[in-house]
Design an enzyme around this catalytic site. Structure first.
Site, short mmCIF file in Angstrom:
data_model
loop_
_atom_site.label_atom_id
_atom_site.label_comp_id
_atom_site.label_asym_id
_atom_site.label_seq_id
_atom_site.Cartn_x
_atom_site.Cartn_y
_atom_site.Cartn_z
N ILE A 1 37.08 28.38 42.09
CA ILE A 1 37.43 29.80 42.20
C ILE A 1 37.69 30.37 40.81
CG2 ILE A 1 39.06 31.48 43.15
CD1 ILE A 1 39.70 29.40 45.34
N GLY B 1 41.15 27.85 34.06
CA GLY B 1 42.03 28.36 33.02
C GLY B 1 42.46 27.24 32.10
N GLU C 1 45.35 26.02 31.77
CA GLU C 1 46.37 25.16 32.35
C GLU C 1 46.00 24.62 33.72
OE1 GLU C 1 49.83 27.60 32.33
OE2 GLU C 1 50.31 27.21 30.23
N ALA C 2 45.19 25.35 34.46
CA ALA C 2 44.89 24.94 35.84
C ALA C 2 43.52 25.42 36.27
CB ALA C 2 45.96 25.47 36.80
N VAL D 1 41.33 26.22 39.94
CA VAL D 1 41.53 26.47 41.37
C VAL D 1 40.19 26.30 42.07
CG1 VAL D 1 42.38 28.05 43.12
CG2 VAL D 1 43.35 28.13 40.80
N LYS E 1 44.94 24.24 43.79
CA LYS E 1 45.24 24.53 42.38
C LYS E 1 45.63 23.24 41.70
CE LYS E 1 47.72 28.00 39.63
NZ LYS E 1 48.66 29.15 39.73
N GLU F 1 47.15 28.93 50.88
CA GLU F 1 46.22 29.84 51.55
C GLU F 1 45.25 30.43 50.54
OE1 GLU F 1 46.59 34.09 54.01
OE2 GLU F 1 48.35 33.14 53.10
N ASP G 1 55.73 37.98 35.66
CA ASP G 1 54.41 38.29 35.10
C ASP G 1 53.68 39.25 36.03
OD1 ASP G 1 52.35 38.16 33.21
OD2 ASP G 1 51.33 36.55 34.27
N ASP H 1 50.29 34.30 41.98
CA ASP H 1 50.71 33.66 40.72
C ASP H 1 52.23 33.71 40.54
OD1 ASP H 1 48.08 33.10 40.15
OD2 ASP H 1 47.79 34.88 38.91
#
Length: 306
Positions: free
Chosen positions: A87, A90, A92-93, A95, A126, A194, A237, A254
């Site tokens: 999806i 990034g 850091e992660a 998805v 994630k 979800e 954020d 997020d």
């Protein structure tokens, strides 16, 4: 793309006030770590099969064995049945989509964030990359949060704490009546939740749609900010990039960096959230200032200015 101009609020659940921010979160080795150490035949075959799939080839080098152990455990527990495509990626992660697993197995594991209803749809997986994550940025949100005292500078513990923090924040937000992705399961550095999407893919962010009724949209966002604050959380954020439009509702996403109101920087984060949200809706023609929004969010009765 445009919204339909009618945004509904979700119901709140009975909550015990600010609640569990004083409860520590366990960041010790998980079953995923044990699986990686043991490396039995079934896990080894699973790891090889996952590493060879197209969607994981690019990032396989930054996933450690315990990450594959976490994915293996989530499949075993019935939270995930089959992996789909990426999806988002990034620093850091990453998805990914995945087909949801058996709901009875999910409920039996004791990690379900929802009602255990049967699922045949996709979920979002994630995966935080422990070796690549900039945990120094994460520390700013973890330090001062009483749930994470004593973690130290161990990168694995910091990332594990962050993922469990995100899971806990999603749970609390939903209980407070804020529409966020439903948290389903967490295992080490992997979070299953979800998937907020349409037939055309992920739901659009507010900055990506034409808002036909910005005043109503703002009132919903303001109420969600107030509910988060009443539940003892500050998003940290929040902006038009972390709110999506989905099936007539606004969904806040997020929440990994969200902090409790007792965090030393909570007020600064909240003021920044209010400035971001007020500036966006002011550009949509809504008569709002960051100062008025902050006053409403922090007011005990949540009454709107006027």
């Amino acid at each position: 793309m445009s919204d339909d101009g009618d945004f509904g609020l979700v119901d709140t659940e009975e909550a015990d006030g600010v609640g569990d921010e004083w409860e520590s979160i366990d960041v010790s080795d998980t079953e995923a770590d044990e699986i990686a150490r043991t490396r039995d035949r079934e896990f080894s075959e699973f790891r090889k099969r996952i590493k060879n799939t197209e969607q994981f080839k690019v990032t396989a080098s930054v996933f450690d064995d315990a990450t594959y152990g976490a994915l293996y455990k989530l499949v075993q527990d019935g939270h995930i049945d089959a992996f789909g495509g990426p999806i988002s990626t990034g620093k850091e992660a990453n998805v990914y989509t995945a087909l949801a697993g058996d709901s009875e197995a999910r409920s039996a594991s004791g990690q379900s964030g929802g009602d255990g209803a049967p699922r045949d749809e996709e979920v979002a997986v994630k995966i935080y990359r422990i070796n690549a994550s900039d945990f120094r940025d994460m520390r700013g949100y973890l330090d001062g949060d009483p749930r994470f005292e004593g973690i130290g500078s161990d990168k694995k513990k910091v990332v594990t704490a962050w993922v469990r923090k995100e899971f806990a924040n999603l749970q609390r937000a939903r209980k407070a009546g804020v529409r966020v992705p439903e948290p389903i399961a967490v295992q080490r550095n992997v979070l299953v939740m979800e998937y907020i999407a349409t037939e055309d893919g992920r739901a659009k962010r507010l900055n990506e749609v034409h808002i036909e009724n910005p005043e109503t949209a703002f009132e919903v966002v303001r109420e969600y900010m107030r509910r988060l604050y009443d539940a003892g959380l500050v998003h940290g954020d929040l902006s038009e990039y972390n709110i999506v439009f989905h099936e007539g509702q606004l969904v806040v996403i997020d929440l990994g960096q969200a902090v409790t109101v007792h965090h030393g920087n909570a007020r600064d984060y909240l003021e920044r959230d209010c400035e971001n949200v007020a500036n966006f809706f002011a550009r949509q023609g809504v008569d709002v200032t960051a100062e008025d929004l902050l006053a409403t969010v922090t007011r005990a009765d949540g009454a709107a200015d006027g």
